[in-house]
Design a protein around this motif. Structure first.
Motif, PDB file in Angstrom:
ATOM      1  N   VAL A 190       2.377   3.949  -8.333  1.00  9.45           N
ATOM      2  CA  VAL A 190       1.556   3.659  -7.162  1.00  9.45           C
ATOM      3  C   VAL A 190       2.379   2.756  -6.239  1.00  9.45           C
ATOM      4  O   VAL A 190       2.902   1.726  -6.679  1.00  9.45           O
ATOM      5  CB  VAL A 190       0.243   2.950  -7.549  1.00  9.45           C
ATOM      6  N   LEU A 191       2.510   3.170  -4.988  1.00 13.96           N
ATOM      7  CA  LEU A 191       3.227   2.389  -3.993  1.00 13.96           C
ATOM      8  C   LEU A 191       2.214   1.916  -2.959  1.00 13.96           C
ATOM      9  O   LEU A 191       1.295   2.673  -2.610  1.00 13.96           O
ATOM     10  CB  LEU A 191       4.283   3.244  -3.288  1.00 13.96           C
ATOM     11  N   CYS A 192       2.400   0.707  -2.464  1.00 11.25           N
ATOM     12  CA  CYS A 192       1.436   0.207  -1.481  1.00 11.25           C
ATOM     13  C   CYS A 192       2.173  -0.441  -0.320  1.00 11.25           C
ATOM     14  O   CYS A 192       3.037  -1.297  -0.520  1.00 11.25           O
ATOM     15  CB  CYS A 192       0.510  -0.820  -2.143  1.00 11.25           C
ATOM     16  N   THR A 193       1.828  -0.009   0.895  1.00 10.70           N
ATOM     17  CA  THR A 193       2.431  -0.618   2.079  1.00 10.70           C
ATOM     18  C   THR A 193       1.627  -1.856   2.480  1.00 10.70           C
ATOM     19  O   THR A 193       0.405  -1.898   2.337  1.00 10.70           O
ATOM     20  CB  THR A 193       2.428   0.379   3.257  1.00 10.70           C
ATOM     21  N   ALA A 194       2.348  -2.868   2.971  1.00 11.73           N
ATOM     22  CA  ALA A 194       1.689  -4.076   3.483  1.00 11.73           C
ATOM     23  C   ALA A 194       2.363  -4.446   4.801  1.00 11.73           C
ATOM     24  O   ALA A 194       3.598  -4.524   4.872  1.00 11.73           O
ATOM     25  CB  ALA A 194       1.818  -5.215   2.485  1.00 11.73           C
ATOM     26  N   ASP A 195       1.545  -4.635   5.806  1.00 14.12           N
ATOM     27  CA  ASP A 195       2.020  -4.929   7.159  1.00 14.12           C
ATOM     28  C   ASP A 195       2.482  -6.394   7.215  1.00 14.12           C
ATOM     29  O   ASP A 195       1.684  -7.318   7.031  1.00 14.12           O
ATOM     30  CB  ASP A 195       0.830  -4.675   8.097  1.00 14.12           C
ATOM     31  N   ALA A 196       3.789  -6.598   7.483  1.00 12.64           N
ATOM     32  CA  ALA A 196       4.353  -7.958   7.439  1.00 12.64           C
ATOM     33  C   ALA A 196       3.713  -8.878   8.477  1.00 12.64           C
ATOM     34  O   ALA A 196       3.720 -10.097   8.320  1.00 12.64           O
ATOM     35  CB  ALA A 196       5.860  -7.894   7.666  1.00 12.64           C
ATOM     36  N   GLY A 225      -2.301   1.782   0.850  1.00 12.10           N
ATOM     37  CA  GLY A 225      -2.034   0.709   1.814  1.00 12.10           C
ATOM     38  C   GLY A 225      -3.122   0.712   2.865  1.00 12.10           C
ATOM     39  O   GLY A 225      -3.693   1.769   3.173  1.00 12.10           O
ATOM     40  N   PHE A 226      -3.399  -0.448   3.401  1.00 16.08           N
ATOM     41  CA  PHE A 226      -4.542  -0.569   4.289  1.00 16.08           C
ATOM     42  C   PHE A 226      -4.324   0.232   5.586  1.00 16.08           C
ATOM     43  O   PHE A 226      -3.207   0.614   5.922  1.00 16.08           O
ATOM     44  CB  PHE A 226      -4.813  -2.051   4.619  1.00 16.08           C
ATOM     45  N   LEU A 227      -5.426   0.443   6.302  1.00 15.73           N
ATOM     46  CA  LEU A 227      -5.406   1.162   7.579  1.00 15.73           C
ATOM     47  C   LEU A 227      -4.296   0.620   8.478  1.00 15.73           C
ATOM     48  O   LEU A 227      -4.198  -0.594   8.685  1.00 15.73           O
ATOM     49  CB  LEU A 227      -6.736   0.951   8.318  1.00 15.73           C
ATOM     50  N   GLY A 228      -3.470   1.514   8.952  1.00 14.06           N
ATOM     51  CA  GLY A 228      -2.451   1.121   9.920  1.00 14.06           C
ATOM     52  C   GLY A 228      -1.257   0.378   9.339  1.00 14.06           C
ATOM     53  O   GLY A 228      -0.418  -0.124  10.088  1.00 14.06           O
ATOM     54  N   SER A 229      -1.147   0.328   8.014  1.00 12.31           N
ATOM     55  CA  SER A 229      -0.055  -0.462   7.433  1.00 12.31           C
ATOM     56  C   SER A 229       1.269   0.302   7.373  1.00 12.31           C
ATOM     57  O   SER A 229       2.278  -0.251   6.923  1.00 12.31           O
ATOM     58  CB  SER A 229      -0.451  -0.966   6.042  1.00 12.31           C
ATOM     59  N   GLY A 230       1.247   1.569   7.801  1.00 11.09           N
ATOM     60  CA  GLY A 230       2.529   2.274   7.933  1.00 11.09           C
ATOM     61  C   GLY A 230       2.815   3.344   6.904  1.00 11.09           C
ATOM     62  O   GLY A 230       3.965   3.763   6.755  1.00 11.09           O
ATOM     63  N   ARG A 283      -7.250  -4.907  -3.512  1.00 13.60           N
ATOM     64  CA  ARG A 283      -7.228  -3.981  -4.661  1.00 13.60           C
ATOM     65  C   ARG A 283      -6.060  -2.998  -4.553  1.00 13.60           C
ATOM     66  O   ARG A 283      -5.411  -2.669  -5.533  1.00 13.60           O
ATOM     67  CB  ARG A 283      -8.542  -3.197  -4.737  1.00 13.60           C
ATOM     68  N   GLN A 284      -5.811  -2.528  -3.334  1.00 14.89           N
ATOM     69  CA  GLN A 284      -4.694  -1.598  -3.159  1.00 14.89           C
ATOM     70  C   GLN A 284      -3.389  -2.253  -3.599  1.00 14.89           C
ATOM     71  O   GLN A 284      -2.585  -1.659  -4.321  1.00 14.89           O
ATOM     72  CB  GLN A 284      -4.597  -1.161  -1.692  1.00 14.89           C
ATOM     73  N   LEU A 285      -3.199  -3.487  -3.168  1.00 19.33           N
ATOM     74  CA  LEU A 285      -1.973  -4.206  -3.547  1.00 19.33           C
ATOM     75  C   LEU A 285      -1.926  -4.448  -5.052  1.00 19.33           C
ATOM     76  O   LEU A 285      -0.880  -4.329  -5.686  1.00 19.33           O
ATOM     77  CB  LEU A 285      -1.916  -5.553  -2.837  1.00 19.33           C
ATOM     78  N   ALA A 286      -3.082  -4.795  -5.605  1.00 16.75           N
ATOM     79  CA  ALA A 286      -3.124  -5.142  -7.028  1.00 16.75           C
ATOM     80  C   ALA A 286      -2.730  -3.956  -7.900  1.00 16.75           C
ATOM     81  O   ALA A 286      -2.182  -4.124  -8.980  1.00 16.75           O
ATOM     82  CB  ALA A 286      -4.520  -5.626  -7.402  1.00 16.75           C
ATOM     83  N   PHE A 287      -3.015  -2.754  -7.425  1.00 23.33           N
ATOM     84  CA  PHE A 287      -2.750  -1.559  -8.218  1.00 23.33           C
ATOM     85  C   PHE A 287      -1.294  -1.114  -8.217  1.00 23.33           C
ATOM     86  O   PHE A 287      -0.876  -0.287  -9.012  1.00 23.33           O
ATOM     87  CB  PHE A 287      -3.598  -0.397  -7.685  1.00 23.33           C
ATOM     88  N   ALA A 288      -0.521  -1.640  -7.287  1.00 21.04           N
ATOM     89  CA  ALA A 288       0.785  -1.030  -7.011  1.00 21.04           C
ATOM     90  C   ALA A 288       1.848  -1.393  -8.043  1.00 21.04           C
ATOM     91  O   ALA A 288       1.857  -2.480  -8.601  1.00 21.04           O
ATOM     92  CB  ALA A 288       1.250  -1.454  -5.627  1.00 21.04           C
ATOM     93  N   ILE A 293      -1.203 -11.872  -5.832  1.00 14.83           N
ATOM     94  CA  ILE A 293      -2.073 -10.722  -6.101  1.00 14.83           C
ATOM     95  C   ILE A 293      -1.436  -9.815  -7.146  1.00 14.83           C
ATOM     96  O   ILE A 293      -2.107  -9.289  -8.021  1.00 14.83           O
ATOM     97  CB  ILE A 293      -2.349  -9.923  -4.803  1.00 14.83           C
ATOM     98  N   ASN A 294      -0.120  -9.640  -7.040  1.00 11.73           N
ATOM     99  CA  ASN A 294       0.527  -8.712  -7.959  1.00 11.73           C
ATOM    100  C   ASN A 294       1.938  -9.191  -8.279  1.00 11.73           C
ATOM    101  O   ASN A 294       2.887  -8.868  -7.581  1.00 11.73           O
ATOM    102  CB  ASN A 294       0.561  -7.306  -7.349  1.00 11.73           C
ATOM    103  N   ALA A 295       2.038  -9.954  -9.335  1.00 15.43           N
ATOM    104  CA  ALA A 295       3.340 -10.534  -9.692  1.00 15.43           C
ATOM    105  C   ALA A 295       4.232  -9.527 -10.392  1.00 15.43           C
ATOM    106  O   ALA A 295       5.429  -9.749 -10.526  1.00 15.43           O
ATOM    107  CB  ALA A 295       3.135 -11.734 -10.597  1.00 15.43           C
TER     108      ALA A 295
END
Ligand SMILES: Nc1nc2c(ncn2[C@@H]2O[C@H](COP(=O)(O)OP(=O)(O)OP(=O)(O)O)[C@@H](O)[C@H]2O)c(=O)[nH]1
Length: 367
Positions: free
Chosen positions: A141-147, A29-34, A162-167, A194-196
């Motif tokens: 693979v789990l990915c956090t995304a900041d709402a 998950g991106f920088l600061g996304s939790g 890419r992080q989201l796409a991999f999850a 990005i990731n259905a």
């Protein structure tokens, strides 16, 4: 039709029976996304004995590591570089050290990547390093995304896409800052584009339950990356036949699932995947699937690939649920799902037409 003798054919000739390996969950998950906040909440749970946490931080000083180490004493810091590049050797070393330790059991490894890491090379390390692969298996693979910030982040930072796409699972964070409102539909649409195929979890309690289940499951096969439940907002319905597809032209990343009801002949399937790898390997961000082979229909074959590299496939002892169809998730850059399906059909038709006498049984056909 004969095998082309490509990368996958060489691996699929004798898939190993899934053995006892320590599952590894990657939290990206991106920088600061939790990520750290979520992990700290999880690690407050009692009885996470045997769960080791590897924290990767970009800077030389491990702040996240210190925060996590306060609650969990089985924590390893890989600092001063990104797991995906500078410290990849350190990851292999850390995993090998964990595997070799005798003083306490190891049930699960959770890797928190740095906020800028590309998960591809990390997943490749888990699949491609023979010593690591002998001891560990990717569980998911789990990915956090900041709402609140994800839209802008996705616009500006391809790493975040890419992080989201991999999850396998998307975890929407900071929904409390939406003041009780639902996540913006545009953001949900973007994530879905990005990731259905990933499952989206917007509720914190649900996220913690998911993580907790993952790290406690005595699983050792890697099959848990294939969540049996349908993705929350949209995705392949259980009754779908053929390809469940969604395109994301904006980000250039496209995810789709190839579903087949009938068992697939091993050599035709391997030849098809060889061809896909040879022609579009660069653009296969991630491929994962459960395959029903005609010569071993009761034992799903787990496949995992990142770009040109595929892990040696394993046969599970049994199907994880009632759905026994072949399901292969592709996360790609600009690969046409229909064209891919057509090539599979062509190879299957050719296989059907070939003289029976040349259809030699695979070496390990009878389980
Ligand atoms: N309101 C709110 N704040 C959150 C939530 N999750 C994280 N934060 C805050 O967001 C900031 C960044 O969170 P971290 O958990 O450090 O994020 P991270 O993904 O580990 O960040 P990096 O280590 O930079 O990659 C911190 O100030 C957290 O307190 C949440 O669900 N709600």
């Amino acid at each position: 039709m004969t095998n082309t003798g490509g990368h996958f054919s060489a691996l699929v000739a004798q898939p190993a029976i899934a053995g006892r390996r320590v599952p590894v969950t990657v939290l990206t998950g991106f920088l600061g996304s939790g990520k750290t906040t979520l992990l700290n909440q999880l690690l407050r749970e009692p009885s996470l004995d045997g769960v080791a946490v590897i924290v990767n931080e970009f800077g030389a000083v491990g702040i996240d590591h210190d925060l996590i180490a306060q609650t969990h004493d089985d924590t390893v810091l890989l600092a001063n570089g990104c797991l995906c590049c500078a410290v990849r050797g350190d990851l292999v070393e850390a995993l090998n050290r964990l595997a070799a330790r005798q003083d306490r059991p190891l049930r699960h490894v959770l890797i928190e990547t740095s906020g800028l890491a590309d998960p591809g090379p990390i997943v490749r390390t888990l699949m491609g390093d023979a010593a690591v692969r002998a001891q560990f298996v990717l569980a998911g693979v789990l990915c956090t995304a900041d709402a609140v910030l994800a839209m802008g982040t996705l616009d500006r930072h391809p790493e975040a896409v890419r992080q989201l796409a991999f999850a396998d699972h998307l975890l929407l964070t900071k929904t409390d800052l939406l003041d009780g409102a639902l996540p913006p539909p545009a953001l949900l649409q973007r994530l879905r584009d990005i990731n259905a195929t990933a499952t989206l979890h917007a509720d914190r309690g649900e996220q913690l339950r998911l993580l907790s289940t993952l790290v406690r499951r005595a699983a050792d096969t890697g099959a848990e990356a294939f969540a049996p439940e349908a993705p929350l907002y949209r995705g392949p319905a259980a009754s779908d036949a053929g390809t469940a597809d969604t395109a994301s032209h904006r980000d250039g990343i496209r995810s789709f699932v190839i579903v087949r009801d009938a068992p697939l002949p091993r050599d035709a399937f391997a030849a098809w995947l060889d061809m896909v790898i040879a022609m579009r390997g660069e653009d296969l961000l991630r491929v994962k699937g459960l395959v029903q082979l005609a010569d071993a229909p009761d034992r799903p074959m787990v496949i995992h690939g990142v770009q040109h590299l595929f892990a040696p496939p394993t046969l599970l002892p049994a199907w994880p649920g009632p759905d026994r169809r072949t399901r292969i998730v592709f996360i790609t850059r600009g690969v046409d799902a229909e064209a891919l399906e057509d090539t599979l059909d062509v190879l299957l038709r050719r296989h059907m037409r070939r003289p029976v006498a040349t259809a030699a049984p695979p070496p390990d056909a009878a389980p």
